[in-house]
Write an enzyme that holds these catalytic residues in place. Structure first.
Site, PDB file in Angstrom:
ATOM      1  CD  GLU A 250     124.851  -7.253  46.272  1.00  0.00           C
ATOM      2  OE1 GLU A 250     123.665  -6.999  46.562  1.00  0.00           O
ATOM      3  OE2 GLU A 250     125.286  -8.412  46.144  1.00  0.00           O
ATOM      4  CB  CYS A 284     120.011  -1.502  49.735  1.00  0.00           C
ATOM      5  SG  CYS A 284     120.722  -2.778  50.760  1.00  0.00           S
TER       6      CYS A 284
HETATM    7  P1  NAD Z   1     126.233   6.137  45.150  1.00  0.00           P
HETATM    8  O1  NAD Z   1     125.868   5.382  43.930  1.00  0.00           O
HETATM    9  O2  NAD Z   1     126.134   7.614  45.125  1.00  0.00           O
HETATM   10  O3  NAD Z   1     127.764   5.796  45.546  1.00  0.00           O
HETATM   11  C1  NAD Z   1     128.174   4.495  45.850  1.00  0.00           C
HETATM   12  C2  NAD Z   1     129.660   4.358  45.593  1.00  0.00           C
HETATM   13  O4  NAD Z   1     129.914   4.382  44.187  1.00  0.00           O
HETATM   14  C3  NAD Z   1     130.507   5.481  46.184  1.00  0.00           C
HETATM   15  O5  NAD Z   1     131.692   4.924  46.703  1.00  0.00           O
HETATM   16  C4  NAD Z   1     130.799   6.351  44.969  1.00  0.00           C
HETATM   17  O6  NAD Z   1     131.974   7.102  45.088  1.00  0.00           O
HETATM   18  C5  NAD Z   1     130.944   5.292  43.895  1.00  0.00           C
HETATM   19  N1  NAD Z   1     130.741   5.764  42.523  1.00  0.00           N
HETATM   20  C6  NAD Z   1     129.786   6.599  42.072  1.00  0.00           C
HETATM   21  N2  NAD Z   1     129.896   6.765  40.743  1.00  0.00           N
HETATM   22  C7  NAD Z   1     130.937   6.009  40.333  1.00  0.00           C
HETATM   23  C8  NAD Z   1     131.561   5.767  39.073  1.00  0.00           C
HETATM   24  N3  NAD Z   1     131.113   6.348  37.961  1.00  0.00           N
HETATM   25  N4  NAD Z   1     132.620   4.929  39.024  1.00  0.00           N
HETATM   26  C9  NAD Z   1     133.053   4.324  40.144  1.00  0.00           C
HETATM   27  N5  NAD Z   1     132.526   4.522  41.369  1.00  0.00           N
HETATM   28  C10 NAD Z   1     131.482   5.364  41.460  1.00  0.00           C
HETATM   29  O7  NAD Z   1     125.345   5.528  46.347  1.00  0.00           O
HETATM   30  P2  NAD Z   1     125.141   6.049  47.848  1.00  0.00           P
HETATM   31  O8  NAD Z   1     124.305   7.285  47.850  1.00  0.00           O
HETATM   32  O9  NAD Z   1     126.443   6.078  48.577  1.00  0.00           O
HETATM   33  O10 NAD Z   1     124.307   4.830  48.473  1.00  0.00           O
HETATM   34  C11 NAD Z   1     122.918   4.720  48.393  1.00  0.00           C
HETATM   35  C12 NAD Z   1     122.512   3.735  47.305  1.00  0.00           C
HETATM   36  O11 NAD Z   1     123.171   2.484  47.489  1.00  0.00           O
HETATM   37  C13 NAD Z   1     121.029   3.400  47.348  1.00  0.00           C
HETATM   38  O12 NAD Z   1     120.536   3.354  46.027  1.00  0.00           O
HETATM   39  C14 NAD Z   1     120.984   2.012  47.988  1.00  0.00           C
HETATM   40  O13 NAD Z   1     119.843   1.261  47.665  1.00  0.00           O
HETATM   41  C15 NAD Z   1     122.234   1.416  47.426  1.00  0.00           C
HETATM   42  N6  NAD Z   1     122.703   0.300  48.247  1.00  0.00           N
HETATM   43  C16 NAD Z   1     122.537  -0.966  47.775  1.00  0.00           C
HETATM   44  C17 NAD Z   1     122.936  -2.050  48.547  1.00  0.00           C
HETATM   45  C18 NAD Z   1     122.735  -3.444  48.064  1.00  0.00           C
HETATM   46  O14 NAD Z   1     123.317  -4.348  48.658  1.00  0.00           O
HETATM   47  N7  NAD Z   1     121.941  -3.698  47.040  1.00  0.00           N
HETATM   48  C19 NAD Z   1     123.527  -1.830  49.801  1.00  0.00           C
HETATM   49  C20 NAD Z   1     123.704  -0.524  50.236  1.00  0.00           C
HETATM   50  C21 NAD Z   1     123.286   0.537  49.456  1.00  0.00           C
END
Ligand code: NAD
Length: 494
Positions: A250, A284
């Site tokens: 997601e 998102c």
């Molecule tokens: P992010 O990608 O920085 O982090 C999200 C999660 O992924 C965190 O828990 C982080 O620790 C983890 N993570 C990061 N790199 C990783 C790796 N290499 N291996 C495993 N885990 C890892 O995102 P954010 O800044 O917290 O959130 C914002 C983003 O999330 C925006 O792009 C938004 O659109 C998206 N989002 C999407 C949805 C959806 O349902 N499509 C919902 C909410 C947020």
């Protein structure tokens, strides 16, 4: 704050650890919590596997009882958990409460689902044979969640995974561990009332990507549900695929609204403002692109600029505030950089100035940017309240623009013209996972499947038949005859 931590049972857990937690409201450090040692991850996963062996044999409606109790405990804790979402993620009070309501809603949905994990029966070509499909529990499900829905995304996944017979290992965003810890305490109350759930059924691990990585690469974690940026998904997706695990991704969105000449502009303005500036543009599904028919563009721009000018930006706890802070200073800098880039690409920027709000917080006025075309900056997701406005002449052109971005999460059209609405929803219309008519792109209900295509990752969570993503499909053929005919008329006599 102390009272809130007491009410949520967090008092002991919020001091002494190495992970500092800052409130986006004023940037103040509100806690320092323990993190999971990467060396402990194999034991965490082994506990989940042991829990799986017991939980998969608990009848699904009984598993649903745990989720029913979780829903009850969430109802009791709604005010406190909602306030903590506001404190830790900076959402305005009503959106903090709304997030907890979404957790309650998915629990209700999953309880009903626990008696509806249906399979098919299928006509066999062979006499005296019966075919059917059985949905079986799959195994531990990792939930990696983002800061902007710090608890609802866990609930979407956990409520379904639990009724489907899967243990859960949750790695929340390192920016929002407190709401996760509070949710676990609420869950523990439900577990205590439930009585005999296996130890390790739901575990919380706290830390950054390194902790997530342990879940992503383990063959003992068959499902990885990861919510966050497309950048994260590009790393996580291939790693899960490499070991033939199942990823539910997601990722980022770049959501658009088409406003057609027949649109009810009063309604459109309300929908645009909520979906473009709600949660300070950090959903998102936030509306990021407005594709407006040239004949009404100036009128709509005028109305939006007036609405934007009066938006209350500030302390998300204060009654009346509609736009709270961005999650941190880095986020505000990225918004300002995107606005500079938009100017360089020919954009006319309105708003977007930093605001004092509460000292220490990253407050900013939402921006509307009139763009000459869908340039590079418009095609990227900047996780902040920037709304790019572009004109169109024909509906085909508008739909082509809507689809001409890498992301494919949510989309909508405002029109009173049935042909336009249906064209937008047709096979040649929007290419997104969510396509709405006369309603904005954000604020989904839990009854529908949630997710999107292309760079959004293709995952589906929450309602409809998203539960199938948490189960293993087994095709069964039962021969109740006294002979052994082969399919396709194959003869193998000896
Ligand atoms: P992010 O990608 O920085 O982090 C999200 C999660 O992924 C965190 O828990 C982080 O620790 C983890 N993570 C990061 N790199 C990783 C790796 N290499 N291996 C495993 N885990 C890892 O995102 P954010 O800044 O917290 O959130 C914002 C983003 O999330 C925006 O792009 C938004 O659109 C998206 N989002 C999407 C949805 C959806 O349902 N499509 C919902 C909410 C947020």
């Amino acid at each position: 704050m102390t009272e809130l931590f007491d009410a949520l049972g967090l008092t002991e857990a919020v001091t002494g650890g190495p992970l500092a937690v800052h409130s986006p409201i004023d940037g103040a450090r509100i806690a320092s919590v323990a993190v999971t040692d990467p060396a402990d991850m194999p034991a965490v996963i082994a506990r989940a596997q042991a829990a799986f062996r017991l939980w998969r044999e608990v009848p699904a409606p009984r598993r649903g009882e745990l989720v029913r109790l979780l829903g009850e405990e969430l109802r009791a804790a709604k005010a406190d958990l909602g306030a903590l979402v506001t404190l830790e993620a900076g959402k305005i009070a009503s959106e903090g409460l709304g997030e907890v309501q979404e957790m309650i809603d998915i629990c209700d949905f999953a309880v009903g689902l626990s008696r509806q994990l249906y399979g098919l029966t299928i006509a066999s070509e062979r006499p005296g044979h019966r075919m059917m499909e059985t949905w079986q529990p799959m195994g531990p499900c990792a939930v990696i969640s983002a800061f902007n829905f710090p608890v609802a995304v866990w609930a979407w996944n956990a409520a379904l995974a639990l009724v489907c017979g899967d243990p859960v290992i949750w790695k929340p965003s390192e920016k929002t561990p407190l709401t996760a810890m509070a949710s676990m305490r609420i869950l523990n109350r439900a577990l205590a009332r439930f009585g005999d759930a296996p130890e390790g059924l739901v575990q919380l691990v706290v830390g950054g990507p390194q902790i997530g990585e342990a879940l992503v690469t383990s063959a003992d974690v068959p499902i990885v549900s990861a919510t966050g940026s497309t950048r994260m998904g590009r790393i996580v997706g291939p790693k899960v695929a490499e070991r033939f695990g199942r990823a539910i991704l997601e990722l980022g969105g770049n959501n658009a609204m088409i406003v057609a000449p027949s649109a009810d502009l009063d309604m459109a303005v309300r929908a645009i403002v909520f979906s473009a500036v709600g949660t300070a543009g950090q959903r998102c599904t936030t509306l990021r692109r407005l594709i407006v028919h040239h004949s009404i563009r100036d009128e709509l721009m005028g109305r939006l600029l007036r609405a934007y000018a009066s938006l209350p930006v500030g302390d998300p706890r204060a009654p009346g505030t509609l736009v709270g802070p961005l999650i941190d200073e880095g986020s505000r800098s990225r918004m300002l950089a995107a606005l500079d880039r938009a100017r360089a690409e020919g954009g006319e920027v309105h708003g977007g100035a930093p605001v004092e709000g509460v000292p220490g917080g990253a407050y900013i006025r939402p921006a509307i940017v009139l763009m000459p075309a869908q340039t590079g900056v418009v095609r990227e997701e900047t996780f902040a309240p920037i709304l790019y406005v572009m004109g169109y002449d024909t509906l085909d052109q508008a739909i082509a623009m809507q689809n001409d971005v890498p992301q494919g999460l949510s989309s909508c059209i405002f029109t009173l013209n049935l042909r336009e609405a249906e064209a937008f929803l047709s096979a040649a219309g929007s290419d997104c996972g969510i396509a709405n008519v006369n309603i904005g792109p954000s604020g989904a209900e839990i009854g529908g499947a949630f997710g999107g295509e292309k760079d959004t990752g293709g995952g589906r969570e929450s309602g409809s038949d998203a539960w199938r993503g948490y189960m293993r499909r087994q095709t069964n053929t039962v021969n109740w005859s006294a002979s052994l005919p082969l399919a396709q008329g194959v003869r193998f006599d000896f």
